[in-house]
Design an enzyme around this catalytic site. Sequence first.
Site, mmCIF file in Angstrom:
data_model
loop_
_atom_site.group_PDB
_atom_site.id
_atom_site.type_symbol
_atom_site.label_atom_id
_atom_site.label_comp_id
_atom_site.label_asym_id
_atom_site.label_seq_id
_atom_site.Cartn_x
_atom_site.Cartn_y
_atom_site.Cartn_z
ATOM 1 N N GLU A 196 -25.644 27.149 -9.207
ATOM 2 C CA GLU A 196 -27.137 27.019 -10.068
ATOM 3 C C GLU A 196 -27.973 25.811 -9.334
ATOM 4 O O GLU A 196 -28.681 25.484 -9.491
ATOM 5 C CB GLU A 196 -26.009 26.295 -11.307
HETATM 6 C C1 LIG Z 1 -17.111 28.642 -6.123
HETATM 7 C C2 LIG Z 1 -18.881 29.545 -6.470
HETATM 8 C C3 LIG Z 1 -18.593 30.084 -7.923
HETATM 9 C C4 LIG Z 1 -20.309 30.369 -8.174
HETATM 10 N N1 LIG Z 1 -20.373 31.242 -9.292
HETATM 11 C C5 LIG Z 1 -20.526 32.280 -9.404
HETATM 12 C C6 LIG Z 1 -20.710 32.763 -11.289
HETATM 13 O O1 LIG Z 1 -20.015 32.872 -11.920
HETATM 14 N N2 LIG Z 1 -21.475 33.532 -11.272
HETATM 15 C C7 LIG Z 1 -22.996 33.748 -10.571
HETATM 16 O O2 LIG Z 1 -24.059 35.006 -10.624
HETATM 17 N N3 LIG Z 1 -23.280 33.000 -9.578
HETATM 18 C C8 LIG Z 1 -22.025 32.361 -8.691
HETATM 19 N N4 LIG Z 1 -22.264 31.838 -7.806
HETATM 20 C C9 LIG Z 1 -23.087 32.369 -7.070
HETATM 21 C C10 LIG Z 1 -24.435 30.661 -6.424
HETATM 22 O O3 LIG Z 1 -24.629 30.949 -7.889
HETATM 23 C C11 LIG Z 1 -24.885 31.048 -5.287
HETATM 24 O O4 LIG Z 1 -23.871 31.279 -3.891
HETATM 25 C C12 LIG Z 1 -25.792 30.479 -4.880
HETATM 26 O O5 LIG Z 1 -26.744 31.279 -5.343
HETATM 27 C C13 LIG Z 1 -26.366 30.911 -3.483
HETATM 28 O O6 LIG Z 1 -26.174 31.864 -2.869
HETATM 29 P P1 LIG Z 1 -25.827 32.136 -1.517
HETATM 30 O O7 LIG Z 1 -24.549 31.079 -1.440
HETATM 31 O O8 LIG Z 1 -25.541 33.856 -1.002
HETATM 32 O O9 LIG Z 1 -26.550 31.235 -0.380
HETATM 33 P P2 LIG Z 1 -27.988 31.853 0.186
HETATM 34 O O10 LIG Z 1 -29.368 32.545 -0.830
HETATM 35 O O11 LIG Z 1 -27.964 32.623 1.483
HETATM 36 O O12 LIG Z 1 -28.415 31.205 0.474
HETATM 37 C C14 LIG Z 1 -28.315 29.667 1.745
HETATM 38 C C15 LIG Z 1 -29.440 29.029 2.847
HETATM 39 O O13 LIG Z 1 -30.679 28.525 2.137
HETATM 40 C C16 LIG Z 1 -30.857 27.916 1.478
HETATM 41 N N5 LIG Z 1 -32.304 28.831 1.136
HETATM 42 C C17 LIG Z 1 -32.448 29.504 0.180
HETATM 43 N N6 LIG Z 1 -33.651 29.817 -0.404
HETATM 44 C C18 LIG Z 1 -34.780 29.331 0.292
HETATM 45 C C19 LIG Z 1 -35.756 28.172 0.327
HETATM 46 N N7 LIG Z 1 -36.230 30.059 -0.700
HETATM 47 N N8 LIG Z 1 -36.221 27.532 0.378
HETATM 48 C C20 LIG Z 1 -35.381 26.460 0.626
HETATM 49 N N9 LIG Z 1 -34.239 26.934 1.308
HETATM 50 C C21 LIG Z 1 -33.620 28.374 0.845
HETATM 51 C C22 LIG Z 1 -30.058 27.873 -0.059
HETATM 52 O O14 LIG Z 1 -30.026 26.667 0.023
HETATM 53 C C23 LIG Z 1 -28.648 27.850 1.433
HETATM 54 O O15 LIG Z 1 -29.006 26.203 1.596
HETATM 55 C C24 LIG Z 1 -21.233 30.793 -7.374
HETATM 56 C C25 LIG Z 1 -21.297 30.464 -6.231
HETATM 57 C C26 LIG Z 1 -19.760 29.530 -5.395
HETATM 58 C C27 LIG Z 1 -19.813 29.554 -3.853
#
Ligand SMILES: Cc1cc2nc3c(=O)[nH]c(=O)nc-3n(C[C@H](O)[C@H](O)[C@H](O)COP(=O)(O)OP(=O)(O)OC[C@H]3O[C@@H](n4cnc5c(N)ncnc54)[C@H](O)[C@@H]3O)c2cc1C
Length: 750
Positions: free
Chosen positions: A442
């Site tokens: 989220e």
């Molecule tokens: C257990 C689990 C359950 C989940 N459940 C769902 C689900 O039900 N449905 C669904 O659709 N998704 C789900 N997700 C996905 C989740 O919402 C994403 O993992 C999340 O949005 C982050 O994406 P990412 O992991 O690819 O990280 P990335 O987007 O690759 O981010 C990497 C890092 O960069 C930082 N970052 C990125 N952009 C910026 C910025 N502009 N400024 C500063 N920092 C930044 C982030 O904070 C993070 O620390 C789930 C994830 C997990 C791990």
Amino acid sequence: MAAYPESFRQRNITRPLLKWVRSVLPGMSETEREALAAGSIWFDAELMRGDPDFSRLLDMPVHRLSDEEQAFLVGPVEELCRRIDDWQMTFTERDIPREIWDFVRKEGFLGLIIPKEYGGKGFSATANSEIVMKIASRGPSAAVTVIVPNSLGPGELLVLFGTDRQKNYWLPRLADGRDIPAFALTSLDAGSDAAAMTDYGVVAWGEIDGKKTLGMRVNWSKRYISLGPICTVLGLAFKLSDPDRLLGGEEDLGITVALIPAATKGVEIGRRHYPGMQAFPNGPTTGTDVFVPMDWIIGGQARIGQGWRMLVTALAAGRGVMLPAMSVAGMKVAAFSTGAYARIREQFNLPVSRFEGVQEAVARIASDTYRLDAARRLTLAALDSGEKPAVITAIMKYHATEAMRRATNDAMDVHSGKAVIDGPRNYLSSAYRAIPIAITVEGANIMTRSLMIYGQGSIRCHPFIQEEIAAAQMRDDDAAVEAFDAVLYRHAAYAFMTLVRAAWRGWTFGLLSRSPVAGREARHYRQIKRLSAALAIVSEAAIITMGGALKRKEMISARLGDMLSELYLACASLKRFADTGRPAEDWPLCDHAVRVSLNAADQALKDVLDNFPMRLVGWYLRLKIQPFGVVCGKPRDRLTQKISDTICEPSGARDRLTEGIYVADDIELGRLDHAFRLIAELEPVKAVMRKARVRSLDEAKKQGLITGNEAARLAEAMELVREVSKVDDFAPEELTGKKPAISKRKGKAA
Ligand SMILES: Cc1cc2nc3c(=O)[nH]c(=O)nc-3n(C[C@H](O)[C@H](O)[C@H](O)COP(=O)(O)OP(=O)(O)OC[C@H]3O[C@@H](n4cnc5c(N)ncnc54)[C@H](O)[C@@H]3O)c2cc1C
């Protein structure tokens, strides 16, 4: 042409200023614009504008649970908690047992947010939070089974945007668990920047039940989808295009959200990720050329391209309920167990709660629990009164999950080996492993802090900026000058007043500001006013001097967001103290919590000024608004020790701080509590032995230091302490599922 001749002011001041504003205006994507428009502003605006009206806060009624909600909490929720065995789920089964699913479905846990008319519970946000908090205190995995269907996902989107037909069909099925929903947004290339998804649909003709039907051919490859592996219906976000103009409009139609039954041809679900060793199902899903008829779009064809707006609207409120409830549950368990364990665990012939190092960690847990639970209650009250405060719910998501991480780390440190060794006796390690999940979902926390809180707050809460941006974006130059002129001078007056107010409060230590109450709380209200005025003017200066570049200056904007967040947490703590009837016993907790927040806000202000990109502006502002540096110090050691004692001894304050979690005689937390109360009761007897430096009960009895009855009770208490201090051990094959690789006797490979 302007309707009236341009005035001297418009020509010589407004027009050049408008030109400059246009050059520094941040480029904003459509998705960012939609995120900014989602939800409402509330008390965050009061804090951002520099002169909060506390009566608005203090007059807000506390939301009380209805009889039905209360009955659900003491009935099915308690029963579910009794049935949950987190160790069995996470270690033995690595799955949610069927009996738990059956119970959850039968009792309506999957339809908490679904209105009654569709067979759901239609509970308030406060009730949902209390329910999830209690379940989460028994284990994160079980909580996720309730959280996912009741937060951002098919249920909520249908309630908010579904057509009547969709609501009538799906909502009763989701409410009684005939269907299990999942929501798929995230894909390999699109995580935080979810709108960059490459999953796509193309408008096309297809066939449904032998009938030619207009729909979409959709392809996707999503990952991390909670409940995805077992869902029967998938809410899916994808980008839709209409290259053959079958709908008669544009080619790119934008992000669209549809509900797709998992049994549809081309949909693949079932494989699982293993997030943080948690048992709840989570996994990838793909779809290959799946034909989706138009009426599967949530809200129908009219909602094509509105998917992003729908998602951010739902998220604006939802973020403030489930994850904060889960986080506060983790913190309450940390406070409840660490206070008790530190009290009963003795080293160097003293309870470890007497060591200052431990007191510091215990106090951090207590204070964070007080302020985050206060903020949880306040935010829920706002949501239940109809507000949808997007900035505040982002604050809650970030700060509650971070505070849970701090509290659980501190709890682990104080428990030491007891918390490190895994097994059914360990009540902390499962939450510890689940924390990164809450931090990530989220809106991952780094982004939430650096980009979202202040990024949204600075624009949405500002009294004039939105009007100015709208004026600057007008195509007709003369109309733009006129509209800009109408707002510019009000803005200038506001900025001047804000500077004067912030300087006055800075130079007078905030002591001459008005407080809504007299007495010991007043100084805190005054400091909130001082820091709020400072936030308003620094924010003003940051926007004017950096314009659109502020978006990239995340270290500055994160700290400004911290100021806003900490002021909100301070207000919430004071409000909680007032709402609970100002119990004297709770004052140290409230006082400590507010001091922590104010110190953090004051420090964040200093850090912003120290690092202000235009050095002259930074120095000028420091001279004006923070001339004496950080004046809100950290809580004194005596206060820290006092609140540590508050949760390391049985007390009303301890009970109030930790209320809402599940504790029963037959679980480890219940046994710990029992030992804790008995030890606390027998403290006078122990003190006599300690003073005489006698450790053995027999010796104490022999020397006449204690009576036979006291010795017997102490022996019972010490046995209980030994019992709850134990950790688990396993036969090697229990852990590996096979014979040990090295034979026991020979020390050789078997
Ligand atoms: C257990 C689990 C359950 C989940 N459940 C769902 C689900 O039900 N449905 C669904 O659709 N998704 C789900 N997700 C996905 C989740 O919402 C994403 O993992 C999340 O949005 C982050 O994406 P990412 O992991 O690819 O990280 P990335 O987007 O690759 O981010 C990497 C890092 O960069 C930082 N970052 C990125 N952009 C910026 C910025 N502009 N400024 C500063 N920092 C930044 C982030 O904070 C993070 O620390 C789930 C994830 C997990 C791990």
